[in-house]
Design an enzyme around this catalytic site. Structure first.
Site, PDB file in Angstrom:
ATOM      1  N   GLU A 178     -54.992  16.310   4.938  1.00  0.00           N
ATOM      2  CA  GLU A 178     -55.221  17.101   4.652  1.00  0.00           C
ATOM      3  C   GLU A 178     -57.642  16.526   4.700  1.00  0.00           C
ATOM      4  O   GLU A 178     -57.676  15.642   4.579  1.00  0.00           O
ATOM      5  CB  GLU A 178     -55.565  17.635   3.765  1.00  0.00           C
ATOM      6  CG  GLU A 178     -55.631  17.217   2.031  1.00  0.00           C
ATOM      7  CD  GLU A 178     -55.869  17.837   1.139  1.00  0.00           C
ATOM      8  OE1 GLU A 178     -57.044  18.349   1.124  1.00  0.00           O
ATOM      9  OE2 GLU A 178     -55.164  17.890   0.272  1.00  0.00           O
ATOM     10  N   LYS A 215     -52.014  19.352  -9.334  1.00  0.00           N
ATOM     11  CA  LYS A 215     -53.191  18.262  -9.738  1.00  0.00           C
ATOM     12  C   LYS A 215     -53.034  19.075 -11.455  1.00  0.00           C
ATOM     13  O   LYS A 215     -53.216  19.868 -12.308  1.00  0.00           O
ATOM     14  CB  LYS A 215     -54.125  19.124  -9.800  1.00  0.00           C
ATOM     15  CG  LYS A 215     -54.274  17.941  -8.237  1.00  0.00           C
ATOM     16  CD  LYS A 215     -56.509  18.245  -7.632  1.00  0.00           C
ATOM     17  CE  LYS A 215     -56.037  19.331  -6.475  1.00  0.00           C
ATOM     18  NZ  LYS A 215     -55.781  18.984  -5.392  1.00  0.00           N
TER      19      LYS A 215
HETATM   20  N1  PSU Z   1     -55.528  16.646  -3.220  1.00  0.00           N
HETATM   21  C1  PSU Z   1     -56.575  15.905  -3.727  1.00  0.00           C
HETATM   22  N2  PSU Z   1     -57.750  16.087  -4.437  1.00  0.00           N
HETATM   23  C2  PSU Z   1     -58.319  17.700  -3.341  1.00  0.00           C
HETATM   24  C3  PSU Z   1     -57.388  18.483  -3.045  1.00  0.00           C
HETATM   25  C4  PSU Z   1     -56.144  17.294  -2.739  1.00  0.00           C
HETATM   26  O1  PSU Z   1     -56.067  14.390  -4.715  1.00  0.00           O
HETATM   27  O2  PSU Z   1     -59.649  17.464  -3.907  1.00  0.00           O
HETATM   28  C5  PSU Z   1     -57.497  19.680  -2.824  1.00  0.00           C
HETATM   29  C6  PSU Z   1     -56.136  19.640  -1.966  1.00  0.00           C
HETATM   30  O3  PSU Z   1     -57.475  19.928  -0.303  1.00  0.00           O
HETATM   31  C7  PSU Z   1     -56.314  21.343  -2.455  1.00  0.00           C
HETATM   32  C8  PSU Z   1     -57.840  21.386  -2.835  1.00  0.00           C
HETATM   33  O4  PSU Z   1     -55.689  22.144  -1.178  1.00  0.00           O
HETATM   34  O5  PSU Z   1     -57.720  20.973  -4.102  1.00  0.00           O
HETATM   35  C9  PSU Z   1     -57.254  22.806  -3.939  1.00  0.00           C
HETATM   36  O6  PSU Z   1     -58.499  24.211  -4.143  1.00  0.00           O
HETATM   37  P1  PSU Z   1     -57.838  24.978  -4.687  1.00  0.00           P
HETATM   38  O7  PSU Z   1     -57.743  24.917  -6.069  1.00  0.00           O
HETATM   39  O8  PSU Z   1     -59.251  26.163  -4.755  1.00  0.00           O
HETATM   40  O9  PSU Z   1     -57.291  25.938  -3.439  1.00  0.00           O
END
Ligand code: PSU
Ligand code: MN
Length: 304
Positions: free
Chosen positions: A25, A159
């Site tokens: 990604e 996360k």
């Molecule tokens: N993994 C990481 N750092 C990130 C992300 C994933 O180590 O920044 C990103 C991914 O793109 C994931 C996003 O889909 O964070 C989640 O964002 P949200 O909580 O707004 O859906």
């Protein structure tokens, strides 16, 4: 099909030869890490995939085109660009229609991977149910995507800024397999373990690949979340992370951060609060996930 996406020369060659490809990604590059660590990490992740016998395909929308695989120049431009859009399922086609540039989240990277016929994707951690979601309703579109798009996602769990318990509950409701790799406990991103037991456990890449193939053969929609623990030597233990995460979440609340900004804000706040240690761990876990994803992709080619 190719009308929807543009493969890089390296990825086009791998497709033509039937070699294993791993999707990566780009939101982690534009919104997850500061420059220049984001660029060195993105390159290191790609190199790790190559050294492990697969071809990396970093995914992003550049001036309206959905790229599956970036050249090093494109990667560098994206890593330095300011104000890049964060594209989830809802935003992907709109960005392309308007000729925009944007980075893909887990959800939209899965969509692009499926379009391109890529079955495995490595990232850091997926999005999930945020703490305080009972008030904010903040639940990442990543979870719905895992329920419907048949891509195996290798991450260090969700996360740890999230409510991991509620995230597991939603994934269970959606019927998404959550598989801890080589241990019983659910990994918690910067920490190798948590107090939560993972619903499923596997110990080898061939097991993951076989389950992926069986799901496809049986017509079960959606992907698998492979929760790969950060190597123990790189982890920040849960008792050290807990107060930092609480502080970052409290700061986000106090500052009224909402929507797409929440996750990038929390990651950058935690970077400051840990004096950069969280970033070192984040880089280590992504590289570890890239390695496992390449092994799974290699197995999938063998049993296709
Ligand atoms: N993994 C990481 N750092 C990130 C992300 C994933 O180590 O920044 C990103 C991914 O793109 C994931 C996003 O889909 O964070 C989640 O964002 P949200 O909580 O707004 O859906
Ligand atoms: Mn959100």
């Amino acid at each position: 099909m190719t009308a929807f996406f543009t493969p890089s020369p390296e990825v086009a060659e791998a497709f033509a030869d039937g070699r294993p490809v791993v999707a990566l990604e780009s939101t982690i590059i534009t919104h997850g890490m500061p420059y220049p660590d984001n660029l060195t990490t993105a390159r290191a992740v790609e190199d790790t995939v190559r050294e492990s016998g697969a071809t990396p395909a970093t995914i992003a929308v550049l001036e309206g085109s959905l790229h599956v695989g970036l050249t090093d120049t494109q990667l560098e431009t994206l890593a330095q660009a300011k104000g890049v859009a964060k594209l989830s399922r809802a935003d992907l086609a709109a960005c392309m229609a308007r000729g925009g540039t944007g980075a893909t989240t887990v959800a939209s990277t899965m969509i692009a991977a499926r379009l391109a016929g890529i079955e495995v994707f490595a990232t850091g951690g997926i999005g999930g149910v945020h703490q305080g979601a009972d008030q904010s309703f903040d639940i990442s579109a990543d979870l719905q995507e895992l329920a419907q798009t048949p891509v195996t996602v290798v991450a260090a769990g969700a996360k740890a800024i999230l409510d991991l318990n509620k995230t597991l509950e939603v994934l269970e409701t959606l019927g998404v397999p959550v598989v801890a790799m080589g241990q019983d406990s659910l990994p918690a991103f910067w920490s190798a373990t948590s107090e939560l037991k993972a619903p499923l456990r596997m110990d080898t890449a061939p097991e993951v690949a076989r389950a992926h193939r069986l799901r496809r053969a049986m017509g079960i929609p959606g992907g698998q979340l492979i929760a790969n623990p950060i190597p123990a030597t790189l982890e920040i233990p849960p008792h050290e992370m807990a107060p930092v995460i609480a502080q970052a979440n409290a700061d986000a609340d106090a500052m009224g951060i909402t929507g797409k900004e929440v996750t990038p804000f929390l990651l950058s706040r935690i970077y400051d609060l840990t004096g950069g240690r969280s970033l070192k761990a984040n880089i280590g876990l992504v590289l570890n996930n890239a390695r496992l994803a390449a092994e799974i992709a290699t197995q999938l080619v063998k049993i296709s």
